[in-house]
Design a protein around this motif. Structure first.
Motif, PDB file in Angstrom:
ATOM      1  N   GLU A  91     -19.581  36.188 -22.018  1.00 11.11           N
ATOM      2  CA  GLU A  91     -19.611  36.925 -20.750  1.00 11.11           C
ATOM      3  C   GLU A  91     -18.874  36.133 -19.674  1.00 11.11           C
ATOM      4  N   ALA A  92     -17.963  36.800 -18.982  1.00  6.00           N
ATOM      5  CA  ALA A  92     -17.161  36.117 -17.966  1.00  6.00           C
ATOM      6  C   ALA A  92     -17.974  35.761 -16.726  1.00  6.00           C
ATOM      7  N   ALA A  93     -18.993  36.544 -16.426  1.00  5.70           N
ATOM      8  CA  ALA A  93     -19.787  36.295 -15.220  1.00  5.70           C
ATOM      9  C   ALA A  93     -20.841  35.212 -15.487  1.00  5.70           C
ATOM     10  N   GLY A  97     -25.869  41.395 -17.626  1.00 10.05           N
ATOM     11  CA  GLY A  97     -26.224  42.729 -17.117  1.00 10.05           C
ATOM     12  C   GLY A  97     -25.038  43.614 -16.778  1.00 10.05           C
ATOM     13  N   GLY A  98     -23.903  43.008 -16.442  1.00  9.88           N
ATOM     14  CA  GLY A  98     -22.726  43.804 -16.103  1.00  9.88           C
ATOM     15  C   GLY A  98     -23.035  44.770 -14.971  1.00  9.88           C
ATOM     16  N   ARG A  99     -22.357  45.897 -14.983  1.00  9.77           N
ATOM     17  CA  ARG A  99     -22.559  46.892 -13.922  1.00  9.77           C
ATOM     18  C   ARG A  99     -23.883  47.623 -14.086  1.00  9.77           C
ATOM     19  N   LEU A 101     -26.666  46.270 -14.245  1.00  7.44           N
ATOM     20  CA  LEU A 101     -27.668  45.582 -13.429  1.00  7.44           C
ATOM     21  C   LEU A 101     -27.756  46.168 -12.019  1.00  7.44           C
ATOM     22  N   HIS A 102     -26.638  46.616 -11.486  1.00  8.87           N
ATOM     23  CA  HIS A 102     -26.700  47.189 -10.136  1.00  8.87           C
ATOM     24  C   HIS A 102     -26.591  48.716 -10.146  1.00  8.87           C
ATOM     25  N   SER A 103     -26.729  49.321 -11.327  1.00  8.72           N
ATOM     26  CA  SER A 103     -26.607  50.779 -11.432  1.00  8.72           C
ATOM     27  C   SER A 103     -27.893  51.470 -10.986  1.00  8.72           C
ATOM     28  N   GLY A 104     -27.872  52.801 -11.085  1.00 14.05           N
ATOM     29  CA  GLY A 104     -29.059  53.583 -10.755  1.00 14.05           C
ATOM     30  C   GLY A 104     -30.020  53.734 -11.921  1.00 14.05           C
ATOM     31  N   SER A 105     -29.639  53.284 -13.108  1.00 20.79           N
ATOM     32  CA  SER A 105     -30.462  53.323 -14.332  1.00 20.79           C
ATOM     33  C   SER A 105     -30.810  54.728 -14.783  1.00 20.79           C
ATOM     34  N   PHE A 106     -30.044  55.707 -14.360  1.00 21.58           N
ATOM     35  CA  PHE A 106     -30.284  57.087 -14.808  1.00 21.58           C
ATOM     36  C   PHE A 106     -29.587  57.244 -16.155  1.00 21.58           C
ATOM     37  N   ASN A 287     -19.994  32.496 -18.142  1.00 20.02           N
ATOM     38  CA  ASN A 287     -18.832  31.863 -17.488  1.00 20.02           C
ATOM     39  C   ASN A 287     -17.676  31.686 -18.475  1.00 20.02           C
ATOM     40  N   ARG A 288     -17.500  32.628 -19.339  1.00 19.95           N
ATOM     41  CA  ARG A 288     -16.485  32.493 -20.391  1.00 19.95           C
ATOM     42  C   ARG A 288     -15.734  33.812 -20.526  1.00 19.95           C
ATOM     43  N   GLY A 289     -14.496  33.824 -20.109  1.00 19.33           N
ATOM     44  CA  GLY A 289     -13.690  35.046 -20.140  1.00 19.33           C
ATOM     45  C   GLY A 289     -12.902  35.160 -21.430  1.00 19.33           C
ATOM     46  N   TYR A 425     -19.502  49.328  -2.831  1.00 22.69           N
ATOM     47  CA  TYR A 425     -20.188  50.234  -3.736  1.00 22.69           C
ATOM     48  C   TYR A 425     -21.694  49.995  -3.767  1.00 22.69           C
ATOM     49  N   ILE A 426     -22.090  48.760  -3.583  1.00 29.56           N
ATOM     50  CA  ILE A 426     -23.524  48.482  -3.721  1.00 29.56           C
ATOM     51  C   ILE A 426     -24.027  47.712  -2.506  1.00 29.56           C
ATOM     52  N   PRO A 427     -25.272  47.964  -2.135  1.00 32.23           N
ATOM     53  CA  PRO A 427     -25.828  47.332  -0.932  1.00 32.23           C
ATOM     54  C   PRO A 427     -26.512  46.012  -1.225  1.00 32.23           C
ATOM     55  N   TRP A 632     -13.435  52.996  -6.961  1.00 34.48           N
ATOM     56  CA  TRP A 632     -13.118  53.637  -8.249  1.00 34.48           C
ATOM     57  C   TRP A 632     -14.339  53.433  -9.112  1.00 34.48           C
ATOM     58  N   HIS A 633     -15.001  54.505  -9.430  1.00 31.94           N
ATOM     59  CA  HIS A 633     -16.292  54.398 -10.125  1.00 31.94           C
ATOM     60  C   HIS A 633     -16.061  53.981 -11.572  1.00 31.94           C
ATOM     61  N   ASP A 634     -16.373  54.812 -12.524  1.00 34.84           N
ATOM     62  CA  ASP A 634     -16.211  54.440 -13.927  1.00 34.84           C
ATOM     63  C   ASP A 634     -14.739  54.451 -14.323  1.00 34.84           C
ATOM     64  N   LYS A 670     -18.059  61.056 -20.713  1.00 35.70           N
ATOM     65  CA  LYS A 670     -19.435  60.822 -20.256  1.00 35.70           C
ATOM     66  C   LYS A 670     -19.550  59.643 -19.298  1.00 35.70           C
ATOM     67  N   HIS A 671     -20.349  59.866 -18.263  1.00 35.51           N
ATOM     68  CA  HIS A 671     -20.597  58.815 -17.281  1.00 35.51           C
ATOM     69  C   HIS A 671     -21.567  57.771 -17.818  1.00 35.51           C
ATOM     70  N   GLY A 672     -21.166  56.530 -17.748  1.00 38.35           N
ATOM     71  CA  GLY A 672     -22.021  55.384 -17.714  1.00 38.35           C
ATOM     72  C   GLY A 672     -22.940  54.992 -18.842  1.00 38.35           C
ATOM     73  N   LEU A 673     -24.202  54.912 -18.484  1.00 39.46           N
ATOM     74  CA  LEU A 673     -25.186  54.211 -19.307  1.00 39.46           C
ATOM     75  C   LEU A 673     -25.502  54.958 -20.606  1.00 39.46           C
ATOM     76  N   GLY A 674     -25.514  56.279 -20.538  1.00 38.45           N
ATOM     77  CA  GLY A 674     -25.787  57.045 -21.750  1.00 38.45           C
ATOM     78  C   GLY A 674     -24.701  56.830 -22.782  1.00 38.45           C
TER      79      GLY A 674
HETATM   80  C1  LIG Z   1     -23.371  51.611  -8.176  1.00 37.17           C
HETATM   81  C2  LIG Z   1     -23.327  52.173  -9.560  1.00 37.17           C
HETATM   82  C3  LIG Z   1     -24.373  52.950 -10.000  1.00 37.17           C
HETATM   83  C4  LIG Z   1     -24.340  53.482 -11.289  1.00 37.17           C
HETATM   84  N1  LIG Z   1     -25.387  54.218 -11.714  1.00 37.17           N
HETATM   85  C5  LIG Z   1     -25.370  54.758 -12.937  1.00 37.17           C
HETATM   86  C6  LIG Z   1     -26.454  55.528 -13.397  1.00 37.17           C
HETATM   87  O1  LIG Z   1     -27.476  55.685 -12.725  1.00 37.17           O
HETATM   88  N2  LIG Z   1     -26.363  56.092 -14.627  1.00 37.17           N
HETATM   89  C7  LIG Z   1     -25.265  55.931 -15.419  1.00 37.17           C
HETATM   90  O2  LIG Z   1     -25.235  56.485 -16.520  1.00 37.17           O
HETATM   91  N3  LIG Z   1     -24.243  55.151 -15.025  1.00 37.17           N
HETATM   92  C8  LIG Z   1     -24.277  54.560 -13.811  1.00 37.17           C
HETATM   93  N4  LIG Z   1     -23.239  53.784 -13.401  1.00 37.17           N
HETATM   94  C9  LIG Z   1     -22.165  53.498 -14.348  1.00 37.17           C
HETATM   95  C10 LIG Z   1     -22.620  52.435 -15.331  1.00 37.17           C
HETATM   96  O3  LIG Z   1     -23.307  51.407 -14.656  1.00 37.17           O
HETATM   97  C11 LIG Z   1     -21.439  51.841 -16.080  1.00 37.17           C
HETATM   98  O4  LIG Z   1     -20.628  52.874 -16.558  1.00 37.17           O
HETATM   99  C12 LIG Z   1     -21.899  51.011 -17.247  1.00 37.17           C
HETATM  100  O5  LIG Z   1     -22.830  50.044 -16.823  1.00 37.17           O
HETATM  101  C13 LIG Z   1     -20.711  50.342 -17.918  1.00 37.17           C
HETATM  102  O6  LIG Z   1     -21.199  49.544 -18.953  1.00 37.17           O
HETATM  103  P1  LIG Z   1     -20.220  48.708 -19.887  1.00 37.17           P
HETATM  104  O7  LIG Z   1     -21.116  47.895 -20.749  1.00 37.17           O
HETATM  105  O8  LIG Z   1     -19.231  49.572 -20.541  1.00 37.17           O
HETATM  106  O9  LIG Z   1     -19.369  47.804 -18.902  1.00 37.17           O
HETATM  107  P2  LIG Z   1     -19.775  46.776 -17.766  1.00 37.17           P
HETATM  108  O10 LIG Z   1     -21.075  47.054 -17.191  1.00 37.17           O
HETATM  109  O11 LIG Z   1     -18.596  46.715 -16.873  1.00 37.17           O
HETATM  110  O12 LIG Z   1     -19.949  45.417 -18.553  1.00 37.17           O
HETATM  111  C14 LIG Z   1     -18.877  44.674 -18.971  1.00 37.17           C
HETATM  112  C15 LIG Z   1     -19.271  43.222 -18.949  1.00 37.17           C
HETATM  113  O13 LIG Z   1     -18.195  42.486 -19.506  1.00 37.17           O
HETATM  114  C16 LIG Z   1     -17.895  41.391 -18.649  1.00 37.17           C
HETATM  115  N5  LIG Z   1     -16.476  41.108 -18.826  1.00 37.17           N
HETATM  116  C17 LIG Z   1     -15.432  41.777 -18.302  1.00 37.17           C
HETATM  117  N6  LIG Z   1     -14.291  41.236 -18.726  1.00 37.17           N
HETATM  118  C18 LIG Z   1     -14.628  40.205 -19.531  1.00 37.17           C
HETATM  119  C19 LIG Z   1     -13.887  39.273 -20.275  1.00 37.17           C
HETATM  120  N7  LIG Z   1     -12.556  39.287 -20.285  1.00 37.17           N
HETATM  121  N8  LIG Z   1     -14.555  38.348 -20.986  1.00 37.17           N
HETATM  122  C20 LIG Z   1     -15.921  38.313 -21.006  1.00 37.17           C
HETATM  123  N9  LIG Z   1     -16.658  39.187 -20.309  1.00 37.17           N
HETATM  124  C21 LIG Z   1     -16.013  40.125 -19.601  1.00 37.17           C
HETATM  125  C22 LIG Z   1     -18.260  41.862 -17.276  1.00 37.17           C
HETATM  126  O14 LIG Z   1     -18.522  40.756 -16.423  1.00 37.17           O
HETATM  127  C23 LIG Z   1     -19.500  42.699 -17.555  1.00 37.17           C
HETATM  128  O15 LIG Z   1     -20.674  41.926 -17.534  1.00 37.17           O
HETATM  129  C24 LIG Z   1     -23.244  53.234 -12.132  1.00 37.17           C
HETATM  130  C25 LIG Z   1     -22.190  52.435 -11.703  1.00 37.17           C
HETATM  131  C26 LIG Z   1     -22.225  51.908 -10.420  1.00 37.17           C
HETATM  132  C27 LIG Z   1     -21.096  51.059  -9.983  1.00 37.17           C
END
Ligand SMILES: Cc1cc2nc3c(=O)[nH]c(=O)nc-3n(C[C@H](O)[C@H](O)[C@H](O)COP(=O)(O)OP(=O)(O)OC[C@H]3O[C@@H](n4cnc5c(N)ncnc54)[C@H](O)[C@@H]3O)c2cc1C
Length: 693
Positions: A91-93, A97-99, A101-106, A287-289, A425-427, A632-634, A670-674
């Motif tokens: 994980e680079a961060a 949790g990635g995004r 962690l700050h999502s709406g969890s729907f 901390n590893r990209g 995007y997030i507060p 830019w959302h998803d 499809k949007h996001g978490l599902g």
């Molecule tokens: C404010 C907000 C609210 C949202 N609410 C919802 C919701 O309620 N319901 C829903 O369905 N979706 C929601 N979404 C969308 C959803 O959060 C994302 O679509 C989803 O989390 C994406 O997951 P992912 O695992 O594909 O990618 P990411 O969450 O982007 O995870 C990718 C991870 O990879 C890491 N990474 C990136 N590049 C590298 C690299 N080169 N090397 C190593 N690590 C790397 C990142 O740091 C990150 O931790 C929301 C998004 C936002 C911004």
């Protein structure tokens, strides 16, 4: 359980640590092509390592290597671990949790998943936390794989700007996704995730049934994933101006879908999954990209590992390495570059491309403007959504899919109503270790707030009706989502009337404010003709009228908020203080004078604002400027994958050992978490089944 920084006893216990071996070794056959030669090879890495990567000096070795600790990565990792594999998440961060962690969890799943069935029967959750009755009628929850599959491949659904996302979804992918939705919901429940009542469906989740629910934790004396509780401090409820390391965004009251004392957001999904992963023995290299894939031959053979660089996130003021929330299971690795062998498979779950202006501008040339980042640049760092998966995949011959799905505008790019911060995007509030990277939380003015200001471009000119600037079109949603189908039109799956001329005429109501915001203007210069920042301009009378909190932590001296006694001084401060303000706001004074004359006349001959909302003058010093951000959302579109999440090359062949999921993968609107959780579940399942390298 409260947070500890370096005490394994306080984190989730590692159930099978002995089975997971961290190795620092040189594989047999490294002689003749040593590490130094390889590390110097840069972009040619994949070409140098002929012969099963035998020449590589592997620094670590695991059965499955997952890149990215977001929703797709965490689910893939846990699933692979459940099936007996040793698993490393890279994980680079600095945190997990990635995004998510700050999502709406729907989380919108369906096909008769266990939470739909629970609500259909009118039951509570197993722990008896849910106190409220089901929100949806049983008929709205009566779902099946076939219905879900039909829904998410339905050619006849058009959204409010006439686009039909479902018809472009890849069919094998959708079938596999629909089939795995019930199992994934159960898998999430089995890994400490709790869901409230089903309530509507997310865009992309089909139109026929209710399929979405948020995750929750109960307020308690301890933050304890097994018990499902969170302290008021960790939930961000103890102090309205503080987030926590546990939840970068303050959690929301979830009493409507659970009952009193319940709080929800992405932390209620991400932290339980992380806890479970660590408990089960998944290892994390933070901390590893990830940079590149290692393939046996440049365009042939198995993917046998990855190359990754050290990307430490340090506190912007103290320089200290930022700590992850939990530490157990972390692999401490600080070498600049390491090679990690994946005996069975690599899962690319490192998110999308929305943070890479060069890639996203494929779809909207105006979004080449780097002023506008993707969400959570503070938390996830500069590599967030930088197209890492696409770049690495293309180098080994992967194909792409569904890239045009980025054009479903309402969910892709839009104007945020949070002003005065780049991370709009997030507060996030102070209290989270990464707050310093953004400096301010921003001022949430809501849609009504745009009646109180004028919006100007980088040369200080108005460009659109401010009230309509923030209008977003509706996506294709389940009726409970409140957006579509339009009242009076009954949705029937695969019915031509869903996209009849009449329906299209009714729905096509798209406001083009965002295009005006991203347009070439007098300050746009070659070679890229950037449109530049956008500024909300208002005066002291506005502040008194609205009560906007123009103080820390909402605004700060970070280049996104300015105040001055005169408009000339304000323009000069912006030009000097914001890194993307490349030209003077030469027209600001004249623009404000003209606007004030429009206010006096009660009409805006340029943009007809009087038709849509109030008009207030900008006349009482001091004057203010807050950044207006386009977010830019998803990312839609990504690596082409099949129903097992195996990455496919441009000849239609599977690239052995390579999987992708979530926003790194394409072919699915499809949007996001599902999408991400199911695709991670599938990828983890099949990565383990790969033959060992
Ligand atoms: C404010 C907000 C609210 C949202 N609410 C919802 C919701 O309620 N319901 C829903 O369905 N979706 C929601 N979404 C969308 C959803 O959060 C994302 O679509 C989803 O989390 C994406 O997951 P992912 O695992 O594909 O990618 P990411 O969450 O982007 O995870 C990718 C991870 O990879 C890491 N990474 C990136 N590049 C590298 C690299 N080169 N090397 C190593 N690590 C790397 C990142 O740091 C990150 O931790 C929301 C998004 C936002 C911004």
């Amino acid at each position: 359980m409260t947070r500890r920084t370096d005490d394994r006893a306080d984190g989730p216990r590692d159930a099978n640590e002995a089975a997971v071996t961290r190795r620092d070794f040189v594989t047999a056959g490294a002689a003749g092509l040593g590490a130094a030669a390889l590390l110097d090879s840069g972009g040619a890495e994949a070409q140098v390592v002929a012969g099963g990567g035998a020449a590589i000096r592997w620094d670590h070795e695991f059965d499955v290597v997952v890149v990215g600790a977001g929703c797709a990565g965490l689910t893939a990792a846990i699933r692979a671990r459940d099936l007996g594999a040793s698993v490393l998440v890279v994980e680079a961060a600095f945190d997990v949790g990635g995004r998510m962690l700050h999502s709406g969890s729907f989380v919108s799943l369906g096909a008769g998943d266990p939470v739909q069935r629970r609500d259909m029967r009118g039951e509570r959750d197993a722990e008896g936390r849910i106190q409220v009755d089901p929100i949806e009628d049983p008929a709205e929850l009566d779902d099946s794989v076939d219905l879900l599959f039909t829904d998410v491949t339905d050619w006849s659904i058009v959204d409010r700007h006439g686009y039909s996302p479902y018809r472009y979804n890849e069919r094998d992918l959708m079938r596999a996704w629909a089939e795995n939705c019930p199992a994934t919901r159960q898998f999430l429940l089995d890994n400490y995730v709790r869901f409230g009542r089903i309530n509507g469906t997310h865009s992309g989740g089909g139109m026929s049934r209710a399929r979405g629910a948020v995750c929750f934790l109960m307020l308690g004396d301890q933050t304890d994933m097994k018990a499902g509780t969170v302290t008021a401090e960790d939930a961000g409820q103890a102090d309205p101006e503080r987030s926590s390391a546990f939840a970068p965004v303050q959690m929301d009251n979830a009493s409507r879908v659970v009952g009193p004392g319940a709080f929800s957001n992405g932390a209620a999904l991400a932290r339980p999954l992380e806890f479970s992963a660590r408990e089960k023995g998944v290892r994390f290299m933070l901390n590893r990209g990830f940079d590149e894939l290692v393939r046996e031959q440049p365009s042939a053979g198995k993917i046998v590992g990855i190359k990754a660089s050290y990307t430490p996130r340090r506190h912007p003021e103290t320089g200290a390495l930022l700590p992850s929330y939990w530490q157990n299971g972390n692999v401490d690795e600080q070498r600049e570059v390491v090679h990690i062998r994946a005996r069975r498979g690599v899962v690319l779950a490192c998110g999308g491309h929305a943070g890479n202006p060069e890639v996203r501008s494929m779809f909207h040339p105006g979004m080449r403007e780097p002023m506008f980042p993707t969400s959570a640049i503070a938390t996830l760092g500069p590599r967030v959504q930088d197209a890492s998966a696409l770049k690495a995949g293309l180098k080994v011959g992967a194909n792409l899919a569904g890239m045009q799905q980025n054009l479903i505008l309402s969910l892709t790019y839009h104007v945020s109503t949070r002003l005065g911060t780049r991370d709009a995007y997030i507060p996030m509030m102070p209290g989270h270790p990464a707050f310093g990277f953004r400096g301010s939380c921003g001022v949430s003015v809501g849609a009504a707030g745009f009646e109180e200001l004028i919006a100007v471009n980088q040369v200080g000119k108005r460009f659109f009706n401010e009230v309509r600037l923030i209008a977003r079109t509706g996506g294709n949603r389940y009726p409970g989502g409140g957006i579509a189908p339009h009242p009076g039109i009954e949705h029937k799956p695969r019915d031509w009337r869903n996209c009849s001329h009449e329906w299209l005429r009714t729905t096509y109501d798209y406001d083009h404010g965002i295009e005006a915001a991203l347009a070439i203007n007098e300050g746009s210069k070659a070679p890229h003709y950037y449109s530049g920042p956008i500024w909300a301009i208002f005066d002291q009378a506005t502040v008194e009228r609205t009560g906007w909190k123009l103080r820390y932590p909402y605004v700060a001296d970070n280049g996104y908020s300015f105040k001055a006694d005169t408009l000339e001084e304000l323009a000069a401060k912006i030009e000097k203080g914001n890194e993307f303000q490349r030209v003077p706001l030469a027209h600001l004074g004249k623009t404000v004078a003209t606007w004030n004359s429009y206010v006096d006349a009660g009409a805006d001959p340029e943009f007809e604002r009087e038709k849509d909302g109030a008009m207030h003058g900008v006349a009482t010093a001091p004057f203010y400027a807050l950044s207006i951000m386009i977010v830019w959302h998803d990312s839609y579109g990504g690596l082409r994958v099949d129903g097992r999440q195996r990455v496919i090359d441009m000849q239609g062949e599977v690239i052995p050992g390579l999987f992708a999921g979530g926003e790194a993968a394409g072919g699915f609107d499809k949007h996001g978490l599902g999408k991400g959780t199911v695709q991670g579940f599938i990828a983890g399942t099949h990565a383990v089944a790969e033959t060992r390298a």
